[in-house]
Structure formats: structure tokens, C-alpha cells
Design a protein around this motif. Structure first.
Motif, PDB file in Angstrom:
ATOM      1  N   PHE A  20     -14.801  90.115  47.852  1.00 26.09           N
ATOM      2  CA  PHE A  20     -15.529  89.410  46.798  1.00 26.09           C
ATOM      3  C   PHE A  20     -16.612  88.511  47.404  1.00 26.09           C
ATOM      4  O   PHE A  20     -16.402  87.865  48.428  1.00 26.09           O
ATOM      5  CB  PHE A  20     -14.586  88.543  45.958  1.00 26.09           C
ATOM      6  CG  PHE A  20     -13.622  89.314  45.107  1.00 26.09           C
ATOM      7  CD1 PHE A  20     -14.076  90.208  44.144  1.00 26.09           C
ATOM      8  CD2 PHE A  20     -12.246  89.136  45.253  1.00 26.09           C
ATOM      9  CE1 PHE A  20     -13.186  90.916  43.349  1.00 26.09           C
ATOM     10  CE2 PHE A  20     -11.356  89.836  44.472  1.00 26.09           C
ATOM     11  CZ  PHE A  20     -11.818  90.735  43.516  1.00 26.09           C
ATOM     12  N   GLY A  21     -17.752  88.448  46.737  1.00 20.96           N
ATOM     13  CA  GLY A  21     -18.796  87.544  47.187  1.00 20.96           C
ATOM     14  C   GLY A  21     -18.548  86.115  46.757  1.00 20.96           C
ATOM     15  O   GLY A  21     -18.985  85.167  47.419  1.00 20.96           O
ATOM     16  N   LEU A  22     -17.846  85.947  45.638  1.00 21.37           N
ATOM     17  CA  LEU A  22     -17.530  84.623  45.119  1.00 21.37           C
ATOM     18  C   LEU A  22     -16.218  84.693  44.360  1.00 21.37           C
ATOM     19  O   LEU A  22     -16.018  85.605  43.543  1.00 21.37           O
ATOM     20  CB  LEU A  22     -18.645  84.119  44.188  1.00 21.37           C
ATOM     21  CG  LEU A  22     -18.388  82.796  43.460  1.00 21.37           C
ATOM     22  CD1 LEU A  22     -18.254  81.646  44.446  1.00 21.37           C
ATOM     23  CD2 LEU A  22     -19.512  82.508  42.458  1.00 21.37           C
ATOM     24  N   VAL A  23     -15.334  83.771  44.647  1.00 21.14           N
ATOM     25  CA  VAL A  23     -14.058  83.654  43.937  1.00 21.14           C
ATOM     26  C   VAL A  23     -13.952  82.247  43.363  1.00 21.14           C
ATOM     27  O   VAL A  23     -14.238  81.261  44.051  1.00 21.14           O
ATOM     28  CB  VAL A  23     -12.847  83.909  44.865  1.00 21.14           C
ATOM     29  CG1 VAL A  23     -11.539  83.691  44.110  1.00 21.14           C
ATOM     30  CG2 VAL A  23     -12.907  85.315  45.448  1.00 21.14           C
ATOM     31  N   ILE A  24     -13.573  82.155  42.104  1.00 18.64           N
ATOM     32  CA  ILE A  24     -13.310  80.870  41.457  1.00 18.64           C
ATOM     33  C   ILE A  24     -11.863  80.895  41.004  1.00 18.64           C
ATOM     34  O   ILE A  24     -11.465  81.752  40.211  1.00 18.64           O
ATOM     35  CB  ILE A  24     -14.261  80.631  40.274  1.00 18.64           C
ATOM     36  CG1 ILE A  24     -15.716  80.747  40.737  1.00 18.64           C
ATOM     37  CG2 ILE A  24     -13.999  79.262  39.650  1.00 18.64           C
ATOM     38  CD1 ILE A  24     -16.719  80.787  39.606  1.00 18.64           C
ATOM     39  N   GLU A  25     -11.081  79.950  41.531  1.00 19.32           N
ATOM     40  CA  GLU A  25      -9.627  79.936  41.300  1.00 19.32           C
ATOM     41  C   GLU A  25      -9.207  78.599  40.726  1.00 19.32           C
ATOM     42  O   GLU A  25      -9.728  77.557  41.129  1.00 19.32           O
ATOM     43  CB  GLU A  25      -8.902  80.185  42.634  1.00 19.32           C
ATOM     44  CG  GLU A  25      -7.396  80.267  42.544  1.00 19.32           C
ATOM     45  CD  GLU A  25      -6.701  78.910  42.684  1.00 19.32           C
ATOM     46  OE1 GLU A  25      -5.479  78.848  42.374  1.00 19.32           O
ATOM     47  OE2 GLU A  25      -7.352  77.925  43.081  1.00 19.32           O
ATOM     48  N   THR A  26      -8.299  78.626  39.767  1.00 16.55           N
ATOM     49  CA  THR A  26      -7.745  77.387  39.235  1.00 16.55           C
ATOM     50  C   THR A  26      -6.224  77.464  39.237  1.00 16.55           C
ATOM     51  O   THR A  26      -5.633  78.477  38.873  1.00 16.55           O
ATOM     52  CB  THR A  26      -8.234  77.094  37.803  1.00 16.55           C
ATOM     53  OG1 THR A  26      -7.988  78.227  36.971  1.00 16.55           O
ATOM     54  CG2 THR A  26      -9.698  76.759  37.786  1.00 16.55           C
TER      55      THR A  26
END
Length: 458
Positions: free
Chosen positions: A324-330
Motif C-alpha cells: 500500500f502507498g498509504l494506510v490509515i488505521e484507527t
């Protein structure tokens, strides 16, 4: 008769049991007494942002205020939202669990609209302007009210609704005299800015939207991601393409925290139900029903951006290893004393996934709450069932919804040339004490793909 088991206990009600405040039967009875009134200024009902706030309020409140969520002041108006909830606002209110008859007089009240007379012991208003969102006392003379403004960015009213339900829940749970008496909010463009109400954030109008996304985990947070994405103004000819990944089925307890789940879905695969919802919204979907791990390898045709809502360490540690080029995790708190907290990460950043989510040493086993011991001794649960139920997370839908607004806003901000944040750490009981750290990773050459947003009619 309450069905007591690891997969059936309401995850928000579980707070009372885990804290030792009530037995399961007493806890359900307490929640059955929780009522909420949502009133809306009819002159604002044609506004898309007002409709977003109203419907999100009803959706979140109906999972907590079991005594009834009542909408006051509703008039017959068409629904302007792209969600598959019917043709009118009333259809959407009913679909999300709201009522329009028999409005009580003595329940907490949330107003969507202009400054109004304070009614009752708890009465707040939602506010949203551009990328800013928050809540204030109903009669608070703020600079955002009573001024005709363009519709807010769609996630701002979602955040305002989440904060309002969090505050109303705090009031009914604790009865604290301070609940609802102070402004609280933030800017989704500038989450570090504490003076959200008085300092304009100079955020841009929403011009572009993500073209492709990979959603990992379709539970509490994952469904809130979908709710937020579903409200974004996509052109019908430029539909969002989604990969939906999960291995679980919808359980009896899932609707207590997950915004798109209903009792009719119990026993069905989350991937199938969420794909069906997204397709009705107009998105294009594919599904993966296997655990996410470092065995995946993203190809050039796959989405290069992932929104993650996993709750297991191995999956999180694999997030920066598959391409992945960008991962956003919460991630969310899970105990009765921290379930209102959340933490957001973006990858790549200064640390790797292995560094962020290190192997944790086994924690000292905490004492099992007395209520679960009672259920074991009475034969309702066996030893395994007691241990499993005690270990289930406490959660509330408004926490996951708040997390989703932050996560999706990270991507929207990046697409509009704004700053990514390495971490955002906050507790909804003290929003002004949040911690925000910028992400120094150099991603200026990364193109996640975008489509142009549908512009509002003038």
C-alpha cells in the motif's frame, strides 16, 4: 428474556457490567430508560449538511437510547443524501430507528439548527461549517449560528453528531452537571487547532475524492468508514471502487456498535452485507474473505490506499508490508474505563508497523467481574463462556464514527494538498486534550488516484 452469551451481550451495555455497577438484567433495564429528543429547525431541512447531521444522530442514538429516539419538528421533505435510506427524511429517520410520535417532555435534547431557547436540563446544538464541527449549549451565542453559509464538508456534520451523542450519553450515564454546558469540537482540516470555534481553518472546498479504497475489517470502525464514504458527493459516473475484506459474520451484538448492521443481518457474512449496502449506494465492490496478513501482495490494479479497522496485532503489523502507498488505521479503547478513546495512525511514518504494534507481553490476568462469576455459578455460562464474555470489548457506535471522520478526513486532506498526521490520540471525555503529531514522510510523488467531486447546485 435476555440472551446472555459472548456473542449476544450489547457491547455498550457491557460497560455497566464490567464496571460492577449493575447485573446484566439491571444494565438492560437502565438502558431501556434512556430517551433522547432530536429537534430540527424546519427552515434548515433542505440543507444537505443538516440532513447528514440529523440522520447520523438518529443512527448513533438508536443504538444507545433504548427507550426511544424521537425527532421533533420534522416536516415532509425529500431526502437529499445519497444513502440508500428511502426517498424522504422521514423514511430515513424510521430506517435508522427513530420515532416521530409521542415525543416526551423530559428527555435530553439535541437541536440541529440555529440558536434556540434552552429546554430541559440537557440541551445542546450541533455546529458545522466547512471542515469544522462541534457542539455548544442550545442558547450559546456562537459566531457560526444564524448566518447563511455554504453546506459544510459532509464529514463535519457527521463529527458534530458523534460528539453530540457522546455528550448526551455522558449526561445520562453520569448525570454530571457540566455535561452539555461547554463548547466542544475541532477542525477536520486542522485537528491540532484548539480554537476551532473562533479561528477559521481556511480549509478548501471539497474538489476531489478517492477513486479506489481497500477496507480491512468491517465491524465497528469499518462500517463507520462506509457511512462516511457513502455521504461523499460522488458523481454517478465516477463511482468509488472498494475492496472489502473481513472473515466474520454479523452477530447478535454487532448492531450495538456497528452503524450499518441490523438484526436481520445476523448470521450473514459482513462482506456480503456491506457489499450489498455499498452497491445500493452506487459504489462498485469486490470482497475478500480471508484474514489479512503479510501474505498479501498488492498489484498495480488494486487500490493503493487502505482504511484499516482491525483489532488484532498481526494484521496491523502487516499493514506496511504488502505494498500500500498509504494506510490509515484507527484503534479504539476496549475497556469500560477507556472505550471512549481512539488513536489514529498513518503509514508510512517514522516507525514501521512492527515498531508501532510490538509483541506485547501477556498482561496480568485481571479479576473477572463478579457478575460473570455469578452467571457461571448459576449455570448460565460455563468456564469458557465466562472467560470469553469477560474478554469481549466494550464499545459505543459514536466512538467508531468519530474515528471514521478523522480517518477519511486524513485522506481527503492529503488529496487536497494538506498535512498528513502520523498519530491523533484523543478521548471523547476530554477532546481539548488530544495529541496530534504530523507525519514527516515524503509522499509528494504518491498518487492514490482521484475523481472529481460533484459540486453543489447553486
Amino acid at each position: 428474556m435476555i440472551d446472555i452469551g459472548p456473542e449476544t451481550l450489547d457491547r455498550t451495555i457491557k460497560q455497566l457490567v464490567d464496571s460492577g455497577e449493575a447485573s446484566i438484567e439491571e444494565a438492560y433495564a437502565i438502558f431501556a430508560g434512556y430517551k433522547l429528543i432530536i429537534d430540527v429547525d424546519p427552515s434548515h431541512l433542505e440543507r444537505v449538511d443538516v440532513q447528514i447531521a440529523l440522520i447520523t444522530l438518529v443512527n448513533l442514538a438508536s443504538r444507545i437510547f433504548h427507550g426511544g429516539v424521537y425527532v421533533d419538528g420534522l416536516e415532509a421533505r425529500p431526502l437529499h443524501l445519497p444513502l440508500p435510506l428511502g426517498a424522504t427524511i422521514a423514511n430515513a429517520v424510521i430506517a435508522c430507528g427513530g420515532k416521530m410520535d409521542g415525543v416526551p417532555e423530559d428527555a435530553p435534547r439535541i437541536t440541529v439548527g440555529s440558536t434556540c431557547e434552552y429546554r430541559g436540563r440537557f440541551h445542546i446544538r450541533t455546529l458545522f461549517d466547512g471542515w469544522r464541527a462541534g457542539i455548544v449549549p442550545a442558547d450559546y451565542a456562537d459566531p457560526l449560528s444564524d448566518v447563511i453559509r455554504p453546506p459544510a464538508m459532509p464529514l463535519a456534520p457527521v463529527l458534530a453528531a458523534s460528539l453530540a451523542i457522546a455528550e448526551a450519553f455522558e449526561y445520562v450515564r453520569t448525570g454530571t452537571s457540566t455535561a452539555g454546558h461547554f463548547p466542544s469540537g475541532m477542525s477536520l482540516w486542522s485537528p491540532h487547532e484548539l480554537n476551532w470555534l473562533t479561528v477559521p481553518d481556511n480549509a478548501p472546498n471539497l474538489a476531489v475524492l478517492p477513486e479506489k479504497l481497500w477496507l480491512i475489517g468491517l465491524g465497528h470502525v469499518g462500517q463507520a468508514y462506509l457511512w462516511c464514504l457513502g455521504l461523499l458527493p460522488y458523481e454517478p459516473s465516477a463511482a468509488l471502487q472498494l475492496v472489502l475484506q473481513d472473515t466474520d459474520t454479523v452477530g447478535p451484538s454487532t448492531p450495538s456498535t456497528s452503524m450499518l448492521s441490523a438484526a436481520s443481518m445476523v448470521g450473514h457474512r459482513k462482506t456480503r452485507e456491506m457489499s450489498a449496502w455499498a452497491e445500493r449506494r452506487g459504489f462498485r465492490t469486490s470482497i475478500i474473505e480471508r484474514l489479512f496478513d503479510d501474505g498479501f501482495s498488492i498489484t498495480h490494479t488494486d487500490p493503493s490506499v487502505a482504511l484499516c479497522g482491525l483489532d488484532n496485532l498481526p494484521g496491523r503489523r502487516a499493514l506496511d508490508k504488502v505494498g500500500f502507498g498509504l494506510v490509515i488505521e484507527t484503534g479504539l479503547g476496549s475497556r469500560y474505563d477507556d472505550f471512549r478513546s481512539l488513536r489514529l495512525h498513518t503509514l508510512p511514518c517514522r516507525r514501521t508497523g512492527d515498531d508501532i504494534w510490538t509483541d506485547m507481553l501477556p498482561e496480568k490476568t485481571e479479576e473477572v467481574p463478579s457478575e460473570y462469576e455469578r452467571l457461571r455459578h448459576s449455570g448460565v455460562l460455563d468456564q469458557c463462556g465466562m472467560t470469553t464474555l469477560a474478554g469481549k470489548a466494550v464499545g459505543a457506535a459514536f466512538v467508531g464514527c468519530t474515528a471514521a471522520t478523522l480517518a477519511v478526513s486524513e485522506l481527503l486532506r492529503f488529496l487536497h494538498g494538506g498535512q498528513l498526521h502520523e498519530t491523533i490520540d484523543l478521548d471523547l471525555r476530554g477532546l481539548d486534550h488530544r495529541r496530534v503529531a504530523t507525519n514527516p514522510s515524503f509522499l509528494s510523488t504518491f498518487n492514490p488516484g482521484f475523481v472529481y467531486a460533484k459540486q453543489p447546485d447553486h
